[in-house]
Design a protein around this motif. Structure first.
Motif, PDB file in Angstrom:
ATOM      1  N   ALA A 188       0.813  -1.214   0.000  1.00  0.00           N
ATOM      2  CA  ALA A 188       0.000   0.000   0.000  1.00  0.00           C
ATOM      3  C   ALA A 188       0.845   1.261   0.000  1.00  0.00           C
ATOM      4  O   ALA A 188       0.304   2.351  -0.166  1.00  0.00           O
ATOM      5  CB  ALA A 188      -0.949   0.012   1.200  1.00  0.00           C
ATOM      6  N   GLU A 189       2.145   1.150   0.195  1.00  0.00           N
ATOM      7  CA  GLU A 189       3.006   2.328   0.206  1.00  0.00           C
ATOM      8  C   GLU A 189       3.515   2.606  -1.202  1.00  0.00           C
ATOM      9  O   GLU A 189       3.592   1.692  -2.032  1.00  0.00           O
ATOM     10  CB  GLU A 189       4.169   2.097   1.165  1.00  0.00           C
ATOM     11  N   PRO A 190       3.870   3.857  -1.549  1.00  0.00           N
ATOM     12  CA  PRO A 190       3.848   5.038  -0.669  1.00  0.00           C
ATOM     13  C   PRO A 190       2.477   5.686  -0.633  1.00  0.00           C
ATOM     14  O   PRO A 190       1.772   5.713  -1.622  1.00  0.00           O
ATOM     15  CB  PRO A 190       4.861   5.956  -1.329  1.00  0.00           C
ATOM     16  N   LYS A 191       2.114   6.225   0.532  1.00  0.00           N
ATOM     17  CA  LYS A 191       0.832   6.893   0.733  1.00  0.00           C
ATOM     18  C   LYS A 191       1.041   8.403   0.717  1.00  0.00           C
ATOM     19  O   LYS A 191       1.994   8.903   1.303  1.00  0.00           O
ATOM     20  CB  LYS A 191       0.207   6.468   2.054  1.00  0.00           C
ATOM     21  N   ASP A 192       0.116   9.107   0.044  1.00  0.00           N
ATOM     22  CA  ASP A 192       0.182  10.569   0.036  1.00  0.00           C
ATOM     23  C   ASP A 192      -0.224  11.158   1.381  1.00  0.00           C
ATOM     24  O   ASP A 192       0.243  12.235   1.757  1.00  0.00           O
ATOM     25  CB  ASP A 192      -0.718  11.122  -1.069  1.00  0.00           C
ATOM     26  N   TYR A 193      -1.087  10.473   2.065  1.00  0.00           N
ATOM     27  CA  TYR A 193      -1.487  10.917   3.400  1.00  0.00           C
ATOM     28  C   TYR A 193      -1.668   9.678   4.254  1.00  0.00           C
ATOM     29  O   TYR A 193      -2.598   8.897   4.049  1.00  0.00           O
ATOM     30  CB  TYR A 193      -2.788  11.730   3.344  1.00  0.00           C
ATOM     31  N   ASP A 194      -0.774   9.474   5.179  1.00  0.00           N
ATOM     32  CA  ASP A 194      -0.811   8.304   6.054  1.00  0.00           C
ATOM     33  C   ASP A 194      -1.488   8.705   7.351  1.00  0.00           C
ATOM     34  O   ASP A 194      -0.973   9.525   8.121  1.00  0.00           O
ATOM     35  CB  ASP A 194       0.592   7.776   6.322  1.00  0.00           C
ATOM     36  N   ILE A 195      -2.633   8.129   7.610  1.00  0.00           N
ATOM     37  CA  ILE A 195      -3.389   8.503   8.796  1.00  0.00           C
ATOM     38  C   ILE A 195      -2.748   7.975  10.068  1.00  0.00           C
ATOM     39  O   ILE A 195      -2.976   8.509  11.160  1.00  0.00           O
ATOM     40  CB  ILE A 195      -4.844   8.011   8.666  1.00  0.00           C
ATOM     41  N   SER A 196      -1.944   6.925   9.937  1.00  0.00           N
ATOM     42  CA  SER A 196      -1.298   6.368  11.132  1.00  0.00           C
ATOM     43  C   SER A 196      -0.179   7.265  11.652  1.00  0.00           C
ATOM     44  O   SER A 196       0.287   7.084  12.776  1.00  0.00           O
ATOM     45  CB  SER A 196      -0.749   4.977  10.815  1.00  0.00           C
ATOM     46  N   VAL A 197       0.252   8.238  10.842  1.00  0.00           N
ATOM     47  CA  VAL A 197       1.288   9.163  11.314  1.00  0.00           C
ATOM     48  C   VAL A 197       0.719  10.115  12.353  1.00  0.00           C
ATOM     49  O   VAL A 197       1.430  10.616  13.221  1.00  0.00           O
ATOM     50  CB  VAL A 197       1.881   9.930  10.123  1.00  0.00           C
ATOM     51  N   PHE A 198      -0.583  10.358  12.294  1.00  0.00           N
ATOM     52  CA  PHE A 198      -1.242  11.258  13.235  1.00  0.00           C
ATOM     53  C   PHE A 198      -2.197  10.436  14.089  1.00  0.00           C
ATOM     54  O   PHE A 198      -3.383  10.357  13.807  1.00  0.00           O
ATOM     55  CB  PHE A 198      -2.018  12.356  12.493  1.00  0.00           C
ATOM     56  N   PRO A 199      -1.688   9.780  15.110  1.00  0.00           N
ATOM     57  CA  PRO A 199      -2.562   8.935  15.925  1.00  0.00           C
ATOM     58  C   PRO A 199      -3.549   9.746  16.755  1.00  0.00           C
ATOM     59  O   PRO A 199      -4.615   9.254  17.104  1.00  0.00           O
ATOM     60  CB  PRO A 199      -1.599   8.158  16.803  1.00  0.00           C
ATOM     61  N   GLU A 200      -3.224  10.986  17.056  1.00  0.00           N
ATOM     62  CA  GLU A 200      -4.100  11.805  17.881  1.00  0.00           C
ATOM     63  C   GLU A 200      -5.068  12.581  16.992  1.00  0.00           C
ATOM     64  O   GLU A 200      -4.710  13.044  15.902  1.00  0.00           O
ATOM     65  CB  GLU A 200      -3.275  12.763  18.739  1.00  0.00           C
ATOM     66  N   PRO A 201      -6.285  12.814  17.475  1.00  0.00           N
ATOM     67  CA  PRO A 201      -7.284  13.526  16.668  1.00  0.00           C
ATOM     68  C   PRO A 201      -6.910  14.955  16.287  1.00  0.00           C
ATOM     69  O   PRO A 201      -7.310  15.388  15.208  1.00  0.00           O
ATOM     70  CB  PRO A 201      -8.529  13.495  17.556  1.00  0.00           C
ATOM     71  N   PRO A 202      -6.170  15.724  17.064  1.00  0.00           N
ATOM     72  CA  PRO A 202      -5.931  17.109  16.619  1.00  0.00           C
ATOM     73  C   PRO A 202      -5.218  17.220  15.278  1.00  0.00           C
ATOM     74  O   PRO A 202      -5.473  18.137  14.506  1.00  0.00           O
ATOM     75  CB  PRO A 202      -5.083  17.698  17.746  1.00  0.00           C
ATOM     76  N   GLY A 203      -4.330  16.316  14.966  1.00  0.00           N
ATOM     77  CA  GLY A 203      -3.609  16.406  13.707  1.00  0.00           C
ATOM     78  C   GLY A 203      -4.143  15.521  12.624  1.00  0.00           C
ATOM     79  O   GLY A 203      -3.581  15.474  11.525  1.00  0.00           O
ATOM     80  N   ARG A 204      -5.234  14.823  12.863  1.00  0.00           N
ATOM     81  CA  ARG A 204      -5.776  13.873  11.899  1.00  0.00           C
ATOM     82  C   ARG A 204      -6.908  14.525  11.112  1.00  0.00           C
ATOM     83  O   ARG A 204      -7.801  15.145  11.688  1.00  0.00           O
ATOM     84  CB  ARG A 204      -6.282  12.628  12.621  1.00  0.00           C
ATOM     85  N   ASN A 205      -6.870  14.377   9.803  1.00  0.00           N
ATOM     86  CA  ASN A 205      -7.899  14.929   8.930  1.00  0.00           C
ATOM     87  C   ASN A 205      -8.526  13.783   8.146  1.00  0.00           C
ATOM     88  O   ASN A 205      -7.925  13.231   7.224  1.00  0.00           O
ATOM     89  CB  ASN A 205      -7.307  15.978   7.982  1.00  0.00           C
ATOM     90  N   LEU A 206      -9.751  13.431   8.524  1.00  0.00           N
ATOM     91  CA  LEU A 206     -10.427  12.315   7.863  1.00  0.00           C
ATOM     92  C   LEU A 206     -10.998  12.676   6.504  1.00  0.00           C
ATOM     93  O   LEU A 206     -11.450  11.802   5.772  1.00  0.00           O
ATOM     94  CB  LEU A 206     -11.555  11.785   8.765  1.00  0.00           C
ATOM     95  N   HIS A 207     -10.979  13.970   6.155  1.00  0.00           N
ATOM     96  CA  HIS A 207     -11.473  14.383   4.845  1.00  0.00           C
ATOM     97  C   HIS A 207     -10.398  14.303   3.765  1.00  0.00           C
ATOM     98  O   HIS A 207     -10.697  14.516   2.603  1.00  0.00           O
ATOM     99  CB  HIS A 207     -11.999  15.824   4.910  1.00  0.00           C
TER     100      HIS A 207
END
Length: 223
Positions: free
Chosen positions: A40-59
């Motif tokens: 699955a790599e490389p990813k343009d936006y890896d959600i696992s890099v931002f485990p905390e909600p403040p830095g995570r963008n689900l959109h």
């Protein structure tokens, strides 16, 4: 791309090989589906890099491309395309102003009844034309077409305005003697009328005047 090859690890006692498929581990941790995560790599936006909600963008989409083609204009989702159809409503509304193919300025130069090499109607015609009986209404029934009268029908002459209507004299009223118990007797308080006078008695006397049943020649012979 040699890291896509799954090595044959021996899962012996005390092995660090994990059997987890629903948790995200680091690249150094090997589990049962680590090779799928590498594919699955490389990813343009890896959600696992931002485990905390403040830095995570689900959109934000995981990939900014389709396959190996990088593009900025992604196809719209099915829901978005269906919701945007409301903007096409004006294209299907009836327009009051109609633009004619021929106007006053171009009518002089238009040769509508020109002769062409092909036929005027039917197969090979330039413009489609309807049959002469295209709008004809076939209202003739089978009985009327097959069973025609033997003689031509001639309507009766119209009656003058001062024509006497004696149709009432030919009607049969309810008899006061034979239809006494008839259900057609009208009225709530009906009584037994035996006078012999009906509603058309005067009309009958006018149409059928009283005559002598004995001829004159027989009356003279009896004297």
């Amino acid at each position: 791309m040699d890291y896509l090859v799954v090595p044959n690890y021996v899962e012996c006692k005390g092995s660090l090989f994990l059997r987890s498929e629903h948790m995200n581990y680091g690249r150094s941790t090997l589990n049962s589906n680590w090779h799928q995560a590498r594919e699955a790599e490389p990813k343009d936006y890896d959600i696992s890099v931002f485990p905390e909600p403040p830095g995570r963008n689900l959109h934000t989409a995981t990939y900014g491309r389709i396959g190996n083609v990088e593009t900025k204009d992604f196809p719209k989702p099915t829901t978005a395309a269906a919701l945007e159809q409301i903007h096409l409503k004006s294209n299907f509304q009836e327009r009051e102003t109609k633009k004619s193919m021929i106007d006053i300025s171009s009518y002089r130069h238009a040769d509508i009844d020109r002769k062409v090499s092909g036929p005027s109607s039917g197969f090979g015609a330039v413009l489609p034309r309807h049959h002469p009986d295209h709008d004809k209404l076939h209202l003739e029934t089978t009985h009327k077409a097959d069973f025609v009268p033997p003689y031509p029908y001639e309507p009766a002459p119209e009656r003058p305005p001062d024509f006497a209507d004696n149709s009432k004299a030919y009607r049969r009223f309810h008899s006061q003697f034979t239809d006494t118990a008839d259900y057609r007797r009208s009225g709530r308080n009906t009584f037994q009328d035996e006078s012999g006078v009906y509603g058309n008695t005067e009309d009958k006397r006018r149409v059928y005047p009283t005559t002598n049943p004995i001829p004159d020649r027989l009356a003279e012979g009896l004297k």
